[in-house]
Design an enzyme around this catalytic site. Structure first.
Site, short mmCIF file in Angstrom:
data_model
loop_
_atom_site.label_atom_id
_atom_site.label_comp_id
_atom_site.label_asym_id
_atom_site.label_seq_id
_atom_site.Cartn_x
_atom_site.Cartn_y
_atom_site.Cartn_z
N THR A 137 9.83 -10.98 10.69
CA THR A 137 10.37 -9.63 10.52
C THR A 137 11.77 -9.57 11.13
O THR A 137 12.33 -10.60 11.54
CB THR A 137 9.37 -8.59 11.08
OG1 THR A 137 9.85 -7.28 10.76
CG2 THR A 137 9.19 -8.70 12.58
N LYS A 181 14.67 -12.52 8.82
CA LYS A 181 14.30 -12.84 7.43
C LYS A 181 15.36 -13.67 6.71
O LYS A 181 15.05 -14.40 5.77
CB LYS A 181 14.02 -11.55 6.65
CG LYS A 181 12.71 -10.90 7.04
CD LYS A 181 12.36 -9.75 6.13
CE LYS A 181 11.04 -9.15 6.55
NZ LYS A 181 10.58 -8.07 5.68
N ASN A 238 9.80 -13.75 4.44
CA ASN A 238 8.98 -13.06 5.46
C ASN A 238 7.72 -13.84 5.81
O ASN A 238 6.90 -13.36 6.59
CB ASN A 238 8.62 -11.64 5.02
CG ASN A 238 7.46 -11.62 4.05
OD1 ASN A 238 7.24 -12.60 3.32
ND2 ASN A 238 6.72 -10.53 4.02
N ALA A 268 15.59 -4.42 2.58
CA ALA A 268 14.30 -3.99 2.01
C ALA A 268 14.48 -3.58 0.55
O ALA A 268 13.65 -3.91 -0.31
CB ALA A 268 13.73 -2.84 2.82
N ASN A 293 22.73 4.96 -2.79
CA ASN A 293 22.87 4.63 -1.36
C ASN A 293 23.92 5.51 -0.71
O ASN A 293 24.86 5.98 -1.35
CB ASN A 293 23.27 3.15 -1.20
CG ASN A 293 23.05 2.66 0.23
OD1 ASN A 293 22.04 2.99 0.85
ND2 ASN A 293 23.99 1.89 0.75
N THR A 331 26.13 4.60 1.35
CA THR A 331 27.39 3.88 1.14
C THR A 331 27.37 3.33 -0.29
O THR A 331 26.72 2.31 -0.56
CB THR A 331 27.52 2.72 2.15
OG1 THR A 331 27.27 3.22 3.47
CG2 THR A 331 28.89 2.07 2.10
N PRO A 332 28.02 4.02 -1.24
CA PRO A 332 27.86 3.66 -2.65
C PRO A 332 28.29 2.23 -2.97
O PRO A 332 27.71 1.59 -3.85
CB PRO A 332 28.75 4.67 -3.38
CG PRO A 332 28.87 5.82 -2.44
CD PRO A 332 28.83 5.24 -1.07
N TYR A 337 6.46 3.08 7.26
CA TYR A 337 5.07 3.40 7.60
C TYR A 337 4.89 3.99 9.00
O TYR A 337 3.78 4.27 9.42
CB TYR A 337 4.15 2.20 7.40
CG TYR A 337 4.49 0.99 8.22
CD1 TYR A 337 5.34 0.02 7.73
CD2 TYR A 337 3.96 0.83 9.50
CE1 TYR A 337 5.65 -1.09 8.48
CE2 TYR A 337 4.27 -0.27 10.25
CZ TYR A 337 5.12 -1.23 9.72
OH TYR A 337 5.43 -2.34 10.47
P1 ATR Z 1 16.69 -3.12 5.81
O1 ATR Z 1 16.83 -4.61 5.75
O2 ATR Z 1 15.49 -2.69 6.56
O3 ATR Z 1 16.77 -2.51 4.46
P2 ATR Z 1 19.45 -2.59 6.28
O4 ATR Z 1 19.78 -3.79 5.48
O5 ATR Z 1 20.19 -2.34 7.56
O6 ATR Z 1 17.92 -2.58 6.67
O7 ATR Z 1 19.61 -1.31 5.32
C1 ATR Z 1 19.40 -0.01 5.76
C2 ATR Z 1 19.49 0.93 4.58
O8 ATR Z 1 19.13 2.24 5.04
C3 ATR Z 1 20.91 1.05 4.02
O9 ATR Z 1 20.79 1.31 2.65
C4 ATR Z 1 21.43 2.27 4.76
O10 ATR Z 1 22.48 2.94 4.12
P3 ATR Z 1 24.01 2.45 4.34
O11 ATR Z 1 24.17 1.23 3.49
O12 ATR Z 1 24.83 3.60 3.91
O13 ATR Z 1 24.13 2.15 5.81
C5 ATR Z 1 20.20 3.14 4.74
N1 ATR Z 1 20.19 4.21 5.74
C6 ATR Z 1 20.01 4.08 7.06
N2 ATR Z 1 20.00 5.30 7.64
C7 ATR Z 1 20.17 6.21 6.65
C8 ATR Z 1 20.24 7.64 6.61
N3 ATR Z 1 20.14 8.36 7.71
N4 ATR Z 1 20.40 8.23 5.42
C9 ATR Z 1 20.50 7.51 4.29
N5 ATR Z 1 20.46 6.15 4.26
C10 ATR Z 1 20.29 5.52 5.43
#
Ligand code: ATR
Length: 521
Positions: free
Chosen positions: A313, A317, A338, A381, A400, A402-403, A468
């Site tokens: 985890t 990964k 994983n 994820a 997303n 961040t588009p 979860y």
């Molecule tokens: P993981 O591997 O668990 O997916 P990650 O790669 O850090 O973790 O990705 C986190 C995702 O959650 C990203 O899409 C992030 O958006 P940004 O790319 O804009 O950072 C999104 N995310 C985290 N907090 C958020 C929030 N409060 N509202 C909307 N999106 C969020």
């Protein structure tokens, strides 16, 4: 399941009634002893703690340094009242204890206490008191000769640990605060420097958990345990968890070791899923949490412990990929692994998040091909989710915060993309057979957040939340209120664990012991 630090207590339905599994004699004989540390201020409190935990433990350590001074005069009566083998210890503050009085008072407490029937007395390695030692031996007690290192493993390595056993019956004990996976390796290797026979090795802190659970696997004499809130040393695990979840008394030199690596990893749900399944199937194996900072340092540990399979985890990964001998297509496509399975030639990597994501969808959508889905988030994820959906022929819109990240992911898997604002809302209107939430918004730490508040559910969507903790996020709660069919993150967690368990053992996680009445989880 979103790829998050696993937190919270185990859902009740994940906890098998493992307490009902009695330890067989043969297992107990090769397992280590479980020793409860008693840190009450009175002997009476300690007796009550003992009574509550008697079923889980083999012996107890009376930490006399925690006692109120006027309790000390009754120390010699305690063994008869306790009715269990006891260690007598008066630990100085320099060694991690509470005792701050003079050394002569400490020796007097030990001399008087030993008039009772203590089976063991813990004396520090630097304590030289021939007459006290002789008294202890004459009373028929064994000396545990201990060194505690809170200032780094190097200070322990520099000591003459080979000479800790002064008489054949002494039990050498090394306890060190472990601050990295590399230090854990060093500590475990130090076992080789201790003379053969009964010995104790304790890794304190969250990196040392391995030594506390695997005492029987490492051939150690005992492991210390304490009740929640009454820890005698950092990182102790409570007796009920050690006995019930980890089946401490069934762990011996031949027990196969599996686990989950991450950082942090202490509150992972996975041990509570895999261990009961090993127990049900009568497999001599244990599944433990292993905190890993540098992935490179995990592999020597895995070799030493003969680890056969690992769940991976956050944050490993991706970092684990460089160590794979072989991998399946899902690992290649998602760039994430994983699950590690040890083969003769090395480590094989899989990504059970892919199958684990798809499995809970099956009862809701017969055919994903031709369906239109929105995926919220564009992190690691989301990548597994998007790959799974595209593999099944589903059209995908990625939204997303961040588009640009949504765009990059969309380009990799031939999807549409957009922002998480009103523009995204109108795009999602035509990608709404399924909506998958993959971001950390709504997770325990940010539990008020809803990543897509402007979107109004029609009630027709299938909404899949892969967070979860908590079981129902604000986003999922809105979907439920709108009448949508919903899938929770725990369903994905269990499904991906099932696939891992099959890779580890060739058998399913859930045993249908009572057909027609549901499964064991
Ligand atoms: P993981 O591997 O668990 O997916 P990650 O790669 O850090 O973790 O990705 C986190 C995702 O959650 C990203 O899409 C992030 O958006 P940004 O790319 O804009 O950072 C999104 N995310 C985290 N907090 C958020 C929030 N409060 N509202 C909307 N999106 C969020």
């Amino acid at each position: 399941m979103r790829d998050i630090p696993e937190q919270g207590s185990l859902p009740a339905y994940c906890i098998e009634a493992v307490h009902s599994v009695q330890c067989s004699r043969s297992y107990r004989m090769e397992s280590a002893q479980l020793c409860l540390c008693l840190t009450g201020r009175t002997l009476d409190q300690n007796l009550k703690t003992l009574e509550k935990n008697r079923n889980f433990i083999d012996m107890a350590e009376l930490r006399a340094d925690f006692l109120d001074p006027d309790e000390r005069s009754h120390l010699n009566r305690f063994p008869a009242l306790a009715g269990i083998p006891l260690i007598l210890t008066v630990r100085k503050d320099a060694d991690g204890g509470q005792f701050r009085e003079s050394e002569s008072i400490r020796r007097e407490i030990l001399s008087r206490g030993i008039q009772g029937n203590y089976r063991f007395v813990d004396l520090e390695g630097d304590l030289d008191d021939i007459s006290l030692e002789e008294t202890i031996r004459q009373r028929g007690a064994r000396i545990i000769r201990s060194i505690h290192a809170f200032d780094g493993i190097e200070s322990l390595a520099a000591q003459k640990i080979e000479r800790l056993r002064r008489k054949p019956d002494d039990i050498p004990k090394l306890a060190a605060l472990i601050k990295s996976t590399a230090e854990l390796n060093q500590l475990i290797q130090m076992q080789d420097r201790l003379p053969e026979g009964d010995r104790i090795l304790i890794g304190m802190g969250s990196y040392g958990t391995v030594t506390r659970i695997l005492a029987g696997r490492l051939g150690l004499f005992l492991s210390y345990t304490s009740t929640a809130g009454a820890e005698a040393a950092p990182g102790q695990i409570d007796p009920e968890t050690l006995d019930g979840i980890y089946r401490f008394h069934r762990i011996g030199p031949n027990t196969a070791v599996y686990g989950v690596i991450g950082n942090p990893v202490a509150h992972s749900f996975s041990p509570g899923i895999h261990n009961p399944a090993f127990s049900r199937l009568g497999i001599n194996a244990v599944y433990i949490p292993i905190q890993v900072d540098r992935i490179d340092d995990f592999f020597p540990l895995a070799e030493r412990l003969g680890i056969k399979g690992i769940s991976v985890t956050i944050p490993h990964k991706q970092t684990v990929l460089a160590h794979l001998r072989s991998r399946n297509a899902a690992v290649d496509a998602t760039g994430a692994c994983n699950t590690l399975v040890r083969s003769d030639s090395g480590w094989h990597g899989e990504n059970t998040d892919v199958g684990g994501f798809l499995a809970p969808l099956a009862p809701h959508i017969k055919e994903l091909s031709g369906k239109r889905a929105t995926v919220i988030g564009a992190g690691g994820a989301a990548r597994s989710v998007v790959y799974s959906l595209r593999k099944e022929g589903c059209s995908v819109l990625i939204l997303n915060r961040t588009p640009s990240k949504a765009r990059d992911l969309a380009l990799a898997f031939d999807c549409r993309w957009g922002p998480l604002n009103t523009k995204g809302v109108s795009q999602a209107a035509s990608f709404n057979d399924l909506i998958v939430q993959t971001t950390s918004a709504g997770m325990a730490l940010h539990s008020e957040e809803d990543p897509f508040p402007d979107y109004c559910f029609t009630g027709q969507e299938i909404v899949y939340e892969i967070v979860y903790t908590p079981p129902v996020t604000p986003f999922l709660s809105r979907a439920i209120a709108a009448g949508c069919h919903t899938i929770k993150g725990i369903d994905m967690l269990i499904a991906q664990a099932d696939l891992q368990f099959r890779l580890f053992t060739g058998q399913p996680l859930q045993q249908d012991r009572n057909p027609g009445t549901g499964n064991d989880l």
